[in-house]
Design a protein around this motif. Structure first.
Motif, mmCIF file in Angstrom:
data_model
loop_
_atom_site.group_PDB
_atom_site.id
_atom_site.type_symbol
_atom_site.label_atom_id
_atom_site.label_comp_id
_atom_site.label_asym_id
_atom_site.label_seq_id
_atom_site.Cartn_x
_atom_site.Cartn_y
_atom_site.Cartn_z
ATOM 1 N N LEU A 158 -34.705 39.271 20.409
ATOM 2 C CA LEU A 158 -34.644 40.700 20.724
ATOM 3 C C LEU A 158 -34.948 40.956 22.203
ATOM 4 C CD1 LEU A 158 -36.500 42.020 17.556
ATOM 5 C CD2 LEU A 158 -34.053 42.152 18.010
ATOM 6 N N VAL A 159 -35.982 40.303 22.716
ATOM 7 C CA VAL A 159 -36.370 40.499 24.118
ATOM 8 C C VAL A 159 -35.229 40.084 25.042
ATOM 9 C CG1 VAL A 159 -37.895 39.608 25.946
ATOM 10 C CG2 VAL A 159 -38.858 40.345 23.773
ATOM 11 N N LEU A 160 -34.665 38.893 24.764
ATOM 12 C CA LEU A 160 -33.600 38.386 25.639
ATOM 13 C C LEU A 160 -32.336 39.228 25.561
ATOM 14 C CD1 LEU A 160 -34.133 34.573 25.126
ATOM 15 C CD2 LEU A 160 -34.401 35.846 27.249
ATOM 16 N N ARG A 161 -32.153 39.930 24.450
ATOM 17 C CA ARG A 161 -30.967 40.780 24.322
ATOM 18 C C ARG A 161 -31.273 42.235 24.671
ATOM 19 N NH1 ARG A 161 -27.897 40.181 19.093
ATOM 20 N NH2 ARG A 161 -26.412 41.325 20.353
ATOM 21 N N ARG A 162 -32.416 42.439 25.293
ATOM 22 C CA ARG A 162 -32.844 43.779 25.756
ATOM 23 C C ARG A 162 -32.958 44.775 24.600
ATOM 24 N NH1 ARG A 162 -29.286 41.852 29.925
ATOM 25 N NH2 ARG A 162 -30.482 41.482 31.817
ATOM 26 N N LEU A 215 -20.572 36.337 33.508
ATOM 27 C CA LEU A 215 -21.232 36.485 32.219
ATOM 28 C C LEU A 215 -21.604 37.952 32.067
ATOM 29 C CD1 LEU A 215 -23.328 33.264 32.476
ATOM 30 C CD2 LEU A 215 -21.466 33.677 30.900
ATOM 31 N N SER A 216 -21.244 38.533 30.928
ATOM 32 C CA SER A 216 -21.315 39.987 30.801
ATOM 33 C C SER A 216 -22.725 40.543 31.035
ATOM 34 C CB SER A 216 -20.785 40.426 29.446
ATOM 35 O OG SER A 216 -21.468 39.769 28.424
ATOM 36 N N ALA A 217 -23.722 39.821 30.630
ATOM 37 C CA ALA A 217 -25.075 40.367 30.815
ATOM 38 C C ALA A 217 -26.078 39.225 30.931
ATOM 39 C CB ALA A 217 -25.430 41.263 29.638
ATOM 40 N N LEU A 218 -25.837 38.324 31.896
ATOM 41 C CA LEU A 218 -26.741 37.170 32.002
ATOM 42 C C LEU A 218 -28.145 37.648 32.357
ATOM 43 C CD1 LEU A 218 -27.315 34.144 32.006
ATOM 44 C CD2 LEU A 218 -26.739 34.114 34.422
ATOM 45 N N ASN A 219 -29.069 37.346 31.456
ATOM 46 C CA ASN A 219 -30.466 37.665 31.680
ATOM 47 C C ASN A 219 -31.051 36.518 32.510
ATOM 48 O OD1 ASN A 219 -33.202 38.092 31.464
ATOM 49 N ND2 ASN A 219 -33.068 38.843 29.352
ATOM 50 N N THR A 220 -31.534 36.841 33.704
ATOM 51 C CA THR A 220 -32.010 35.768 34.583
ATOM 52 C C THR A 220 -33.226 35.051 33.983
ATOM 53 O OG1 THR A 220 -33.201 37.459 35.802
ATOM 54 C CG2 THR A 220 -31.136 36.684 36.761
ATOM 55 N N HIS A 221 -33.842 35.657 32.976
ATOM 56 C CA HIS A 221 -34.985 34.996 32.328
ATOM 57 C C HIS A 221 -34.540 34.160 31.135
ATOM 58 C CE1 HIS A 221 -37.723 37.218 34.828
ATOM 59 N NE2 HIS A 221 -37.149 38.354 34.469
ATOM 60 N N PHE A 222 -33.222 34.070 30.908
ATOM 61 C CA PHE A 222 -32.768 33.316 29.736
ATOM 62 C C PHE A 222 -33.241 31.869 29.857
ATOM 63 C CE2 PHE A 222 -29.834 30.863 27.168
ATOM 64 C CZ PHE A 222 -29.839 31.602 26.009
ATOM 65 N N PRO A 223 -33.930 31.371 28.818
ATOM 66 C CA PRO A 223 -34.557 30.055 28.965
ATOM 67 C C PRO A 223 -33.646 28.876 28.590
ATOM 68 C CG PRO A 223 -35.256 31.061 26.924
ATOM 69 C CD PRO A 223 -34.288 32.008 27.544
ATOM 70 N N GLY A 224 -32.339 29.021 28.753
ATOM 71 C CA GLY A 224 -31.438 27.914 28.408
ATOM 72 C C GLY A 224 -31.245 27.002 29.608
ATOM 73 N N THR A 225 -31.354 25.680 29.386
ATOM 74 C CA THR A 225 -31.084 24.741 30.482
ATOM 75 C C THR A 225 -29.570 24.558 30.611
ATOM 76 O OG1 THR A 225 -31.128 22.828 29.025
ATOM 77 C CG2 THR A 225 -33.230 23.481 30.016
ATOM 78 N N VAL A 226 -29.158 24.013 31.739
ATOM 79 C CA VAL A 226 -27.721 23.777 31.960
ATOM 80 C C VAL A 226 -27.160 22.896 30.832
ATOM 81 C CG1 VAL A 226 -26.086 22.637 33.520
ATOM 82 C CG2 VAL A 226 -27.866 24.136 34.438
ATOM 83 N N GLU A 227 -27.922 21.883 30.450
ATOM 84 C CA GLU A 227 -27.459 20.988 29.372
ATOM 85 C C GLU A 227 -27.279 21.763 28.057
ATOM 86 O OE1 GLU A 227 -30.035 17.611 29.066
ATOM 87 O OE2 GLU A 227 -29.341 16.750 30.963
ATOM 88 N N GLU A 228 -28.236 22.643 27.749
ATOM 89 C CA GLU A 228 -28.135 23.433 26.511
ATOM 90 C C GLU A 228 -26.906 24.343 26.550
ATOM 91 O OE1 GLU A 228 -32.501 24.298 24.589
ATOM 92 O OE2 GLU A 228 -32.188 25.098 26.590
ATOM 93 N N ILE A 229 -26.665 24.949 27.723
ATOM 94 C CA ILE A 229 -25.527 25.874 27.847
ATOM 95 C C ILE A 229 -24.209 25.123 27.691
ATOM 96 C CG2 ILE A 229 -24.318 27.491 29.400
ATOM 97 C CD1 ILE A 229 -27.068 28.552 28.591
#
Lengths: 245, 275
Positions: free
Chosen positions: B33-37, A83-97
């Motif tokens: 915005l935060v999540l996309r830096r 993933l080009s820029a996976l933000n480890t804080h991204f709040p998506g669950t596996v089901e949502e993804i």
């Protein structure tokens, strides 16, 4: 009608040719392996096919339609290398993804896909909390949930454990064999290419080789590039399994 | 003075309603915005707002319409940031830095041309939610409806784009269109947030509620709702505390947002087991 047709595609970055006059077609039901050294433009080619990057010149057709007119994206499943820029804080669950972008979200299909990828226990976990291997399983589940007619994988098994890698290849091989799913696989894993793919595209900024394994195995040019022993191993594996096992 | 008495004042009611609407808008957009830096885009656009306000005051437009009049320049600035960022030759933070510096520099020069700094310009630097007028209240409501409609209608696209832009593109999502929409709405939100927290603290309105909600490790939908909840809570409590203690409302709202973030962070550290 080919599933993918690339005509005379050239892509430049900062004035330098990354891909030059690439042409090939992928027929329905084919398992195509794309190989080439680092920096040969493999991922760039995939990104041009999917419209992520725009070529300098040339034309891409998907399912007989020019890329600019193509709208049936549910027919394609894509798994990027990373993933080009996976933000480890991204709040998506596996089901949502996994259900991302689905026009019809069906719980039964979701449950089946989670089980198939052995990640049923991770459904409610956040994607950023998972290990790389688990993330790739989730991303593969996302690519497969729509039962796409074309699967495009860009170095999908990098850093996966052998068990997950085996599961990945046997699953995609089965889909290709039983359901006629067209597969385009970019990989460094030469053994896998021989075992599963039926056709081969060797890329190094331009198409060096494009053809069947029979043609590859008898090509002196390819023996020069791969070395006779590697070519022999690839061809032996292909003869043993006949491609897609 | 008790709470009911405070609520009887017309300007407090207007401040509460406008504050809630602007807080919700900022929190919704801030999450993406935060999540996309792009956290600092609020700061960049706020600085541009300073330049825009200076232009508006120099022209001599009535202070009643400054918020509306500053909008076009801020919108153009947000599109400039988008254009610079998408050229792939300039990083997002650098693009924001360029536009931000331009906004501040232009603002200072224009303020000087207009005969030096005046009280009006400083009131925009630190904001005052209690001076919200009817025009700004209507604008806040229109923007709230627009942002809510965009988030609901494009929810799947925004989710995919926030998760991974390349993946979203491979799904056939028109990422350019969604990006422009997001930047335009952020520009409007930044101008409105200036009224609540002041130019100096606009980015706090965009960043803090989203950051607080993200600490809770919930699904995307729940995190969005929680961010709005924290933002609205901070505005309502902030206005009341500020009014009762005779303190600046904008700064109080931002301090409460930081307070919420600290509490959630500490509670998570202490009570939520690591998986």
């Amino acid at each position: 009608m080919p599933v993918v047709r690339v005509d005379n595609l050239t892509f430049r970055y900062n004035g330098i040719d990354v891909l030059s006059n690439i042409s090939f077609a992928v027929e329905k039901g084919l398992y195509l392996g794309i190989v080439g050294p680092n920096g040969s433009g493999k991922s760039t080619l995939i990104k041009n096919i999917l419209g992520i990057l725009r070529p300098e010149k040339g034309r891409v057709e998907l399912f007989g339609r020019p890329l600019s007119d193509f709208r049936q994206w549910e027919r394609i499943g894509y798994l990027p290398q990373r993933l080009s820029a996976l933000n480890t804080h991204f709040p998506g669950t596996v089901e949502e993804i996994i259900q991302m972008g689905l026009s019809k979200k069906d719980q039964d299909t979701l449950t089946r896909t989670l089980k198939m990828m052995a990640i049923a226990h991770l459904g409610s976990r956040l994607i950023g909390e998972l290990s790389y291997g688990e993330q790739q399983r989730a991303m593969l589940a996302r690519a497969l949930i729509r039962r796409p007619e074309l699967l495009i994988f860009d170095e999908p098994t990098t850093a996966l454990d052998p068990e997950t890698r085996e599961m990945f290849y046997s699953l995609t091989g089965e889909m290709n064999r039983q359901e006629g799913t067209t597969v385009i696989l970019v990989t460094h894993d030469i053994g896998v290419i021989g075992e599963y793919a039926r056709n081969l595209l060797y890329l190094d900024k331009k198409v060096i080789f494009s053809g069947t394994f029979k043609e590859f195995c008898s090509s002196r040019d390819m023996a020069g590039i791969f070395g006779p022993s590697s070519q022999h191993i690839i061809c032996h594996q292909h003869d043993r399994t006949g491609g897609t096992i | 003075m008790d709470l009911m008495e405070v609520m009887r004042y017309g300007f407090v009611q207007r401040a509460m309603i406008a504050g809630v609407l602007i807080a919700a808008v900022s929190a919704l957009l801030g999450m993406f915005l935060v999540l996309r830096r792009f956290s600092l885009i609020g700061d960049g656009l706020a600085h541009t707002t300073f330049g825009s306000v200076a232009v508006v005051l120099l022209i001599g437009i009535s202070p009643l319409y400054v918020t509306v009049a500053a909008l076009p320049l801020v919108i153009i600035s947000s599109l400039a940031i988008y254009k610079l960022t998408s050229s792939r030759k300039i990083n997002a933070d650098s693009a924001i830095g360029i536009i931000s510096s331009l906004g501040i520099a232009a603002g200072v020069v224009l303020a000087s041309l207009s005969g030096g700094y005046n009280v009006d310009l400083f009131s925009y630097l630190f904001g005052n939610i209690l001076t919200v007028n009817n025009t700004e209240l209507i604008l806040a409501f229109i923007v709230f409806v627009m942002v809510l409609a965009v988030v609901v209608y494009f929810y799947d696209d925004l989710f995919a784009l926030t998760f991974d832009q390349e993946l979203a593109c491979s799904m056939g999502i028109n990422t350019g269109r969604i990006n422009i929409l997001l930047f335009l709405l952020t520009a409007v939100a930044a101008v409105l947030a200036m009224k609540v927290a002041g130019i100096m603290l606009v980015s706090a309105m965009l960043i803090l509620p989203a950051l607080t909600a993200l600490q809770m490790s919930m699904s995307f939908r729940k995190t969005l709702i929680a961010a709005v909840g924290f933002a609205v809570g901070a505005v309502l409590c902030g206005i009341i505390i500020a009014f009762i203690l005779n303190l600046p409302a904008g700064a109080m709202i931002v301090l409460l947002n930081i307070c919420f973030l600290s509490v959630v962070f500490v509670v998570k550290k202490l009570y939520v087991p690591r998986r």
